[in-house]
Design an enzyme around this catalytic site. Structure first.
Site, PDB file in Angstrom:
ATOM      1  N   LEU A  54       0.816  -1.215   0.000  1.00  0.00           N
ATOM      2  CA  LEU A  54       0.000   0.000   0.000  1.00  0.00           C
ATOM      3  C   LEU A  54       0.851   1.267   0.000  1.00  0.00           C
ATOM      4  O   LEU A  54       1.828   1.364   0.744  1.00  0.00           O
ATOM      5  CB  LEU A  54      -0.879  -0.013   1.262  1.00  0.00           C
ATOM      6  CG  LEU A  54      -1.811   1.180   1.453  1.00  0.00           C
ATOM      7  CD1 LEU A  54      -2.929   1.141   0.432  1.00  0.00           C
ATOM      8  CD2 LEU A  54      -2.378   1.167   2.870  1.00  0.00           C
ATOM      9  N   HIS A  55       0.488   2.213  -0.832  1.00  0.00           N
ATOM     10  CA  HIS A  55       1.192   3.500  -0.818  1.00  0.00           C
ATOM     11  C   HIS A  55       0.249   4.616  -1.238  1.00  0.00           C
ATOM     12  O   HIS A  55      -0.513   4.477  -2.168  1.00  0.00           O
ATOM     13  CB  HIS A  55       2.436   3.466  -1.709  1.00  0.00           C
ATOM     14  CG  HIS A  55       2.204   2.962  -3.102  1.00  0.00           C
ATOM     15  ND1 HIS A  55       2.008   1.622  -3.402  1.00  0.00           N
ATOM     16  CD2 HIS A  55       2.134   3.609  -4.284  1.00  0.00           C
ATOM     17  CE1 HIS A  55       1.840   1.476  -4.701  1.00  0.00           C
ATOM     18  NE2 HIS A  55       1.897   2.670  -5.273  1.00  0.00           N
ATOM     19  N   GLN A  56       0.335   5.692  -0.525  1.00  0.00           N
ATOM     20  CA  GLN A  56      -0.463   6.881  -0.816  1.00  0.00           C
ATOM     21  C   GLN A  56       0.417   7.909  -1.533  1.00  0.00           C
ATOM     22  O   GLN A  56       1.449   8.320  -1.023  1.00  0.00           O
ATOM     23  CB  GLN A  56      -0.976   7.482   0.490  1.00  0.00           C
ATOM     24  CG  GLN A  56      -1.551   8.864   0.361  1.00  0.00           C
ATOM     25  CD  GLN A  56      -3.020   8.909   0.753  1.00  0.00           C
ATOM     26  OE1 GLN A  56      -3.869   8.386   0.041  1.00  0.00           O
ATOM     27  NE2 GLN A  56      -3.319   9.494   1.881  1.00  0.00           N
TER      28      GLN A  56
END
Ligand SMILES: [Zn+2]
Length: 182
Positions: A139-141
Site C-alpha cells: 500500500l502507498h499513498q
C-alpha cells in the site's frame, strides 16, 4: 536551512523544487527497480526501509509509516506515504497505522507547501493492478504537488543535472522541511 524562493532562473514558475527540477524524468530509465513483489523479499518498498535515508530517498520515518520520494515522479516533490508492513489494501491497516498514515499525509502537504508553495495536490491510492497501482502488493499513498501550468518546467534544454542527483537534493529539502514544519 530555509530554501529561498527568488525568481532568478527564469524558468517561469519560481520555487525551490521547480528550480531544482526540469525535464529529467524523460530521460530516466523507466521500470528499473519496479519489479512487482507479492512477498516482502521482492518488494522495493520493503527494501528501501533498510537503506539509510539518503540512499533510500526517505524523507521521514514514523512509528508505523514512512514517507519516501517517488523514484518515478509525476512532478517534483512527488512523494509517497507507506506503512512499514507489507500489506496491499487500505483496509489492512490497523487503527493506529491509519491514524499515522493520515497524519503523515497531512504533514507531507504542509512540508511541500513550506518548501515549494504548490497551487494544489493530487492525493490518493491506486488499489490493485487494475486501478493502476505500480506496486500493488504494498500500500502507498501518493502525494503529488501541482502547479498551474505544471508543463512549464518540462522542456528545458541544457540542464546538466541528472535525475538521481535531483531526487537526492529534493529529498534533502523535504527532509529538512519535515523537521522545520509542525
Ligand atoms: Zn513491501
Amino acid at each position: 536551512m530555509t530554501p529561498e524562493f527568488s525568481e532568478q532562473d527564469g524558468v517561469g514558475v519560481h520555487d525551490a523544487l521547480q528550480r531544482l527540477w526540469t525535464p529529467h524524468r524523460l530521460s530516466y530509465v523507466k521500470g528499473e527497480g519496479k519489479a512487482l513483489g507479492d512477498q516482502p523479499e521482492g518488494c522495493p518498498f520493503c527494501r528501501v526501509v533498510e537503506l539509510d535515508d539518503s540512499a533510500g530517498l526517505i524523507i521521514a520515518r514514523g512509528a508505523e509509516v514512512f514517507a519516501v520520494l517517488n523514484l518515478y515522479p509525476y512532478n517534483p516533490g512527488h512523494l509517497m506515504v507507506l506503512p512499514y508492513r507489507h500489506v496491499p489494501d487500505y483496509t489492512d491497516l490497523t487503527l493506529s497505522e491509519t491514524a499515522e498514515f493520515a497524519a503523515f499525509t497531512q504533514k507531507a502537504m504542509r512540508v511541500v507547501r513550506h518548501v515549494a508553495a504548490p497551487h494544489g495536490f493530487n492525493i490518493g491510492m491506486n488499489q490493485g493492478d487494475v486501478a493502476g497501482a505500480g506496486i500493488a502488493a504494498h500500500l502507498h499513498q501518493h502525494v503529488v504537488p501541482r502547479w498551474g501550468g505544471d508543463a512549464n518546467f518540462m522542456p528545458v534544454i541544457g540542464h546538466t543535472k541528472v535525475l538521481p542527483q535531483l531526487l537526492g537534493e529534493t529529498r534533502q529539502l523535504l527532509a529538512e522541511g519535515w523537521k522545520a514544519v509542525d
